[in-house]
Every structure is written in C-alpha cells, then in structure tokens.
Scaffold this motif. Structure first.
Motif, short mmCIF file in Angstrom:
data_model
loop_
_atom_site.label_atom_id
_atom_site.label_comp_id
_atom_site.label_asym_id
_atom_site.label_seq_id
_atom_site.Cartn_x
_atom_site.Cartn_y
_atom_site.Cartn_z
N LEU A 181 -37.22 18.48 7.61
CA LEU A 181 -38.39 19.43 7.51
C LEU A 181 -39.28 19.04 6.24
O LEU A 181 -38.70 18.68 5.17
CB LEU A 181 -37.84 20.73 7.52
CG LEU A 181 -37.14 21.66 8.43
CD1 LEU A 181 -36.71 22.86 8.02
CD2 LEU A 181 -38.22 21.77 9.60
N ASP A 182 -40.40 18.89 6.57
CA ASP A 182 -41.29 18.78 5.46
C ASP A 182 -41.76 20.12 5.00
O ASP A 182 -41.92 21.14 5.66
CB ASP A 182 -42.74 18.12 5.97
CG ASP A 182 -42.41 16.62 6.35
OD1 ASP A 182 -41.69 15.86 5.57
OD2 ASP A 182 -43.38 16.08 7.35
N PRO A 183 -41.48 20.34 3.51
CA PRO A 183 -41.95 21.69 2.98
C PRO A 183 -43.35 21.95 2.99
O PRO A 183 -44.19 20.98 2.99
CB PRO A 183 -41.21 21.53 1.77
CG PRO A 183 -41.31 19.98 1.31
CD PRO A 183 -41.06 19.45 2.64
N MET A 186 -54.91 30.45 3.35
CA MET A 186 -53.74 29.66 3.08
C MET A 186 -52.53 30.76 3.49
O MET A 186 -51.78 30.39 4.28
CB MET A 186 -53.32 29.65 1.56
CG MET A 186 -52.15 28.95 1.03
SD MET A 186 -50.80 30.17 0.74
CE MET A 186 -51.61 31.35 -0.47
N ALA A 187 -52.57 32.02 3.35
CA ALA A 187 -51.62 33.08 3.90
C ALA A 187 -51.61 32.92 5.65
O ALA A 187 -50.53 32.90 5.97
CB ALA A 187 -52.11 34.47 3.55
N GLU A 188 -52.72 32.83 6.24
CA GLU A 188 -52.65 32.75 7.71
C GLU A 188 -51.95 31.39 8.08
O GLU A 188 -51.25 31.36 9.16
CB GLU A 188 -54.08 32.85 8.14
CG GLU A 188 -54.62 34.13 7.92
CD GLU A 188 -56.28 33.99 8.34
OE1 GLU A 188 -56.72 33.16 9.08
OE2 GLU A 188 -56.97 35.22 8.12
N ARG A 189 -52.25 30.41 7.41
CA ARG A 189 -51.59 29.09 7.61
C ARG A 189 -50.24 29.08 7.62
O ARG A 189 -49.48 28.62 8.57
CB ARG A 189 -52.20 27.93 6.91
CG ARG A 189 -53.68 27.69 7.36
CD ARG A 189 -54.37 26.48 6.74
NE ARG A 189 -55.54 26.14 7.15
CZ ARG A 189 -56.10 24.91 6.85
NH1 ARG A 189 -55.57 23.92 6.53
NH2 ARG A 189 -57.38 25.04 7.08
N VAL A 190 -49.80 29.50 6.39
CA VAL A 190 -48.24 29.68 6.27
C VAL A 190 -47.64 30.67 7.08
O VAL A 190 -46.47 30.18 7.62
CB VAL A 190 -47.94 29.97 4.83
CG1 VAL A 190 -46.43 30.47 4.69
CG2 VAL A 190 -48.51 29.18 3.76
N PRO A 229 -39.01 25.11 4.28
CA PRO A 229 -39.11 25.64 2.94
C PRO A 229 -40.62 25.74 2.48
O PRO A 229 -41.66 24.86 2.75
CB PRO A 229 -38.50 24.59 2.28
CG PRO A 229 -38.58 23.49 3.13
CD PRO A 229 -38.49 23.83 4.58
N VAL A 230 -40.98 26.63 1.45
CA VAL A 230 -42.27 26.81 0.89
C VAL A 230 -42.15 26.47 -0.70
O VAL A 230 -41.21 27.12 -1.47
CB VAL A 230 -43.03 28.20 1.36
CG1 VAL A 230 -44.10 28.46 0.49
CG2 VAL A 230 -42.91 28.61 2.77
N MET A 231 -42.92 25.65 -0.95
CA MET A 231 -42.79 25.40 -2.74
C MET A 231 -44.14 25.62 -3.12
O MET A 231 -45.20 25.23 -2.53
CB MET A 231 -42.82 23.81 -2.81
CG MET A 231 -41.39 23.12 -2.18
SD MET A 231 -39.91 23.81 -2.83
CE MET A 231 -38.48 23.20 -2.00
N VAL A 232 -44.42 25.86 -4.82
CA VAL A 232 -45.51 26.07 -5.17
C VAL A 232 -45.59 25.30 -6.25
O VAL A 232 -44.81 25.12 -7.25
CB VAL A 232 -45.53 27.43 -5.83
CG1 VAL A 232 -46.84 27.86 -6.86
CG2 VAL A 232 -45.58 28.43 -4.68
#
Length: 145
Positions: free
Chosen positions: A62-64, A91-95, A106-109
């Motif tokens: 999986l690409d994060p 960004m919220a809609e895309r995620v 996974p989600v990274m900041v």
C-alpha cells in the motif's frame, strides 16, 4: 528444379535470431533508467523537525497518503508519484474517497517545522472527521555532529 527444399542444403531459411542488437538496446535503456530514476522523486520541499523515533510499520503493498504542510501553510496531498496542491476541504474529500475504496491505507503528515502547531492540529482534526483513525507524523532523524 530448385525450390524451397533444396536437397543439397543451400538456400535453407535461417532459423536463428540475432539477439545482440536487442541486448544493446536493453543495456542503453537500463543505463538511462538508472540515471533518471533518482531525479523522479517528487514532492514538496518541507524542512522536517529532527527527532529520534521508531519507524512506523506500513504494509508494503500500500502506498500511504502523505499530506504535506509547507511553511506558508499550503497543503499538498501525495499518493504514490502524484502530488497535488489542495485546500483543506478538498484534501478532506480526497482522503475520504481514497479511504472508502481502501480503508487500510495509512495516512502520514509531513509538516514543516516552521508551521504553527495549531495548523497541524486543524489538519489532524479534519483528517479525523474524514474517517482517518490513525495518523502518522513524519520526521527526520537528528544529525549527529
């Protein structure tokens, strides 16, 4: 009578393929890709904070989703090779759309160290409303000496 089947062996069709030109072309392509591959790393230039921490385990298939926050406060979303500048709402809609298709992504900041803490908190709150259960924070290891 001379035909395609000459009994003396002359004029038989050759059944061998010369692969030397093919090998030459493949070696040239290999060299080109080896030179250009390091230049293809895309992303947003962010000066990450330096802390020592344990790496996060992510599934290799999986690409994060990587959300970058520049020092100017602009947001960028990256998935694989694609990086796009977005507003906080986009960004919220895309995620949310990505997580509906693949909830285990996974989600990274990646936040620049000059970004105020409040901006990161707003981003993480927005991600939480989008359905993200866990958010990883990306940092750099400290430089010794």
């Amino acid at each position: 009578m001379q035909g395609p089947y000459n009994p003396k062996g002359r004029g038989k069709p050759m059944a061998e393929i010369n692969v030397v030109p093919f090998i030459d072309v493949m070696l040239v392509l290999l060299v080109i890709f080896m030179i250009t591959a390091p230049m293809l790393t895309q992303g947003v230039q962010v000066e990450l904070p330096q802390v020592s921490s344990e790496p996060i385990e992510t599934p290799e298939d999986l690409d994060p989703i990587i959300i970058s926050v520049e020092s100017a406060g602009t947001y960028h979303i990256s998935m694989g090779e694609d990086t796009t500048a977005v507003s906080l709402d986009d960004m919220a809609e895309r995620v949310m759309a990505i997580l509906q298709r693949r909830p285990e992504t996974p989600v990274m900041v990646r936040g620049d160290k000059q970004v105020p803490y409040g901006e990161i908190v707003v981003l993480m709150s927005t991600l939480q409303r989008s359905g993200v259960a866990n958010v990883g924070l990306i940092s750099e290891p400290p430089q010794d000496g």
